[in-house]
Design a protein around this motif. Structure first.
Motif, PDB file in Angstrom:
ATOM      1  N   UNK A 224       0.830  -1.204   0.000  1.00 55.63           N
ATOM      2  CA  UNK A 224       0.000   0.000   0.000  1.00 55.63           C
ATOM      3  C   UNK A 224       0.865   1.255   0.000  1.00 55.63           C
ATOM      4  N   UNK A 225       1.899   1.262   0.849  1.00 52.21           N
ATOM      5  CA  UNK A 225       2.804   2.415   0.914  1.00 52.21           C
ATOM      6  C   UNK A 225       3.485   2.644  -0.429  1.00 52.21           C
ATOM      7  N   UNK A 226       4.003   1.578  -1.028  1.00 47.99           N
ATOM      8  CA  UNK A 226       4.711   1.697  -2.300  1.00 47.99           C
ATOM      9  C   UNK A 226       3.794   2.187  -3.408  1.00 47.99           C
ATOM     10  N   UNK A 227       2.559   1.705  -3.426  1.00 47.29           N
ATOM     11  CA  UNK A 227       1.656   2.113  -4.501  1.00 47.29           C
ATOM     12  C   UNK A 227       1.147   3.537  -4.321  1.00 47.29           C
ATOM     13  N   UNK A 228       1.024   3.996  -3.087  1.00 48.24           N
ATOM     14  CA  UNK A 228       0.705   5.409  -2.860  1.00 48.24           C
ATOM     15  C   UNK A 228       1.825   6.282  -3.409  1.00 48.24           C
ATOM     16  N   UNK A 229       3.069   5.886  -3.129  1.00 51.11           N
ATOM     17  CA  UNK A 229       4.221   6.622  -3.659  1.00 51.11           C
ATOM     18  C   UNK A 229       4.250   6.569  -5.184  1.00 51.11           C
ATOM     19  N   UNK A 230       3.947   5.406  -5.758  1.00 51.30           N
ATOM     20  CA  UNK A 230       3.961   5.271  -7.218  1.00 51.30           C
ATOM     21  C   UNK A 230       2.925   6.176  -7.876  1.00 51.30           C
ATOM     22  N   UNK A 231       1.735   6.245  -7.288  1.00 48.49           N
ATOM     23  CA  UNK A 231       0.696   7.129  -7.837  1.00 48.49           C
ATOM     24  C   UNK A 231       1.127   8.586  -7.726  1.00 48.49           C
ATOM     25  N   UNK A 232       1.746   8.943  -6.603  1.00 55.78           N
ATOM     26  CA  UNK A 232       2.240  10.308  -6.416  1.00 55.78           C
ATOM     27  C   UNK A 232       3.306  10.643  -7.450  1.00 55.78           C
ATOM     28  N   UNK A 233       4.257   9.725  -7.660  1.00 57.93           N
ATOM     29  CA  UNK A 233       5.321   9.958  -8.634  1.00 57.93           C
ATOM     30  C   UNK A 233       4.769  10.000 -10.067  1.00 57.93           C
ATOM     31  N   UNK A 234       3.753   9.192 -10.341  1.00 56.78           N
ATOM     32  CA  UNK A 234       3.144   9.200 -11.665  1.00 56.78           C
ATOM     33  C   UNK A 234       2.522  10.561 -11.951  1.00 56.78           C
ATOM     34  N   UNK A 235       1.876  11.121 -10.943  1.00 61.72           N
ATOM     35  CA  UNK A 235       1.300  12.461 -11.072  1.00 61.72           C
ATOM     36  C   UNK A 235       2.388  13.496 -11.354  1.00 61.72           C
ATOM     37  N   UNK A 236       3.507  13.409 -10.638  1.00 61.26           N
ATOM     38  CA  UNK A 236       4.600  14.354 -10.844  1.00 61.26           C
ATOM     39  C   UNK A 236       5.193  14.231 -12.241  1.00 61.26           C
ATOM     40  N   UNK A 237       5.307  12.992 -12.737  1.00 61.17           N
ATOM     41  CA  UNK A 237       5.873  12.768 -14.073  1.00 61.17           C
ATOM     42  C   UNK A 237       4.963  13.356 -15.148  1.00 61.17           C
ATOM     43  N   UNK A 238       3.681  13.084 -15.069  1.00 57.29           N
ATOM     44  CA  UNK A 238       2.754  13.610 -16.067  1.00 57.29           C
ATOM     45  C   UNK A 238       2.685  15.139 -16.003  1.00 57.29           C
ATOM     46  N   UNK A 239       2.717  15.681 -14.794  1.00 59.28           N
ATOM     47  CA  UNK A 239       2.697  17.137 -14.667  1.00 59.28           C
ATOM     48  C   UNK A 239       3.949  17.754 -15.276  1.00 59.28           C
ATOM     49  N   UNK A 240       5.109  17.130 -15.027  1.00 60.69           N
ATOM     50  CA  UNK A 240       6.352  17.635 -15.598  1.00 60.69           C
ATOM     51  C   UNK A 240       6.370  17.530 -17.113  1.00 60.69           C
ATOM     52  N   UNK A 241       5.885  16.412 -17.646  1.00 65.27           N
ATOM     53  CA  UNK A 241       5.863  16.234 -19.096  1.00 65.27           C
ATOM     54  C   UNK A 241       4.898  17.233 -19.742  1.00 65.27           C
ATOM     55  N   UNK A 242       3.778  17.486 -19.088  1.00 61.85           N
ATOM     56  CA  UNK A 242       2.806  18.460 -19.612  1.00 61.85           C
ATOM     57  C   UNK A 242       3.409  19.863 -19.644  1.00 61.85           C
ATOM     58  N   UNK A 243       4.168  20.216 -18.600  1.00 62.80           N
ATOM     59  CA  UNK A 243       4.802  21.534 -18.545  1.00 62.80           C
ATOM     60  C   UNK A 243       5.813  21.701 -19.675  1.00 62.80           C
ATOM     61  N   UNK A 244       6.552  20.621 -19.978  1.00 64.04           N
ATOM     62  CA  UNK A 244       7.541  20.690 -21.051  1.00 64.04           C
ATOM     63  C   UNK A 244       6.865  20.862 -22.401  1.00 64.04           C
ATOM     64  N   UNK A 245       5.825  20.080 -22.650  1.00 64.95           N
ATOM     65  CA  UNK A 245       5.111  20.160 -23.923  1.00 64.95           C
ATOM     66  C   UNK A 245       4.508  21.540 -24.123  1.00 64.95           C
TER      67      UNK A 245
END
Length: 259
Positions: A224-245
């Protein structure tokens, strides 16, 4: 101590020493030959560069071994809770050696490399994998979690592009960013329903009951802890990629530590 447990902890120690050698000796010698930018970095940035070289090597070794086990280890696939854990234990031991090395690195360079989320991740993984090394339980599920390492080389490559001042709007950076987002989603997010469906399928079975409360709690809580972190990191990655585009050509969006 059983022979397999002794061997596992020997592998942990060897893994730690190998990754420490890559960080302290090998990377500082080969990195200047790979990129002239390495010598221009601050000492703190050179340390992070070396640490990401180690991270990439670990991810490639463990990720490849993980896929091999998932495809060819019939005993583990037939009995995900109590199947023959030897190959999985070796893979987990390599990872634990790496995690010990990385935690010590964080302690040594905390001001430069502080990342509380990653520290939480490391402790959660070591906590759960301790049962795998000591008791050989849950080999399939332990190995399945290591699929996530396949996204790590892309994450590190993005940092290397930033370190050499390559614009985030350049084609290599965009291609890597897209690949990173896709692979990260596939190996860390898309597999969540399948993983937990297999977890729930074991509840109440004889094998699950034999585990006892300790491994059961370590297994579920760490997941559960790892998947909460994974979802958080996924959000950060998509947000960063959107900012670059969305940024202007040649521009470089403001970068924070999580990007």
């Amino acid at each position: 101590m059983e022979d397999s447990v002794f061997i596992s902890f020997c592998v942990v120690g060897i893994s730690f020493l190998v990754f420490q050698a890559i960080f302290s000796i090998i990377s500082p010698r080969i990195s200047p030959k790979i990129s002239d930018s390495y010598k221009k970095l601050t000492y703190a940035k050179q340390c992070e560069w070396d640490s990401r070289i180690v991270s990439t090597v670990h991810a490639l070794i463990v990720g490849s071994f993980c896929l091999y086990i998932l495809v060819y280890d019939e005993a583990v696939n037939a009995d995900p809770i109590w199947g023959d854990p030897f190959q999985v234990k070796m893979n987990v031991a390599i990872t634990c050696g790496y995690l010990v090395y990385d935690l010590l690195l964080f302690a040594r360079f905390w001001k430069e490399m502080k990342d509380p989320y990653m520290v939480c991740h490391h402790f959660a993984v070591i906590y759960s994998y301790g049962y795998v090394l000591n008791r050989g339980v849950l080999p399939y599920f332990a190995n399945f979690r290591l699929i996530s390492e396949l996204s790590t080389p892309f994450v590190n490559q993005r940092w290397f592009f930033d370190a050499v001042n390559m614009p985030r709007s350049s084609k290599p950076v965009l291609v890597n960013g897209l690949a990173m987002a896709v692979v990260f989603f596939i190996v860390r997010i898309a597999v969540i329903p399948s993983y937990y469906s297999q977890v729930f399928a074991t509840f109440g079975t004889e094998g699950y009951i034999r585990l006892g409360i300790g491994p059961q709690v370590a297994w579920i809580v760490s997941c559960v802890v790892l998947d909460i972190l994974n979802v958080f990191w996924m959000y950060k990655i998509f947000r960063g990629f959107y900012k670059v585009v969305k940024s202007k050509p040649g521009g470089k969006p403001t970068r924070n530590h999580a990007d």
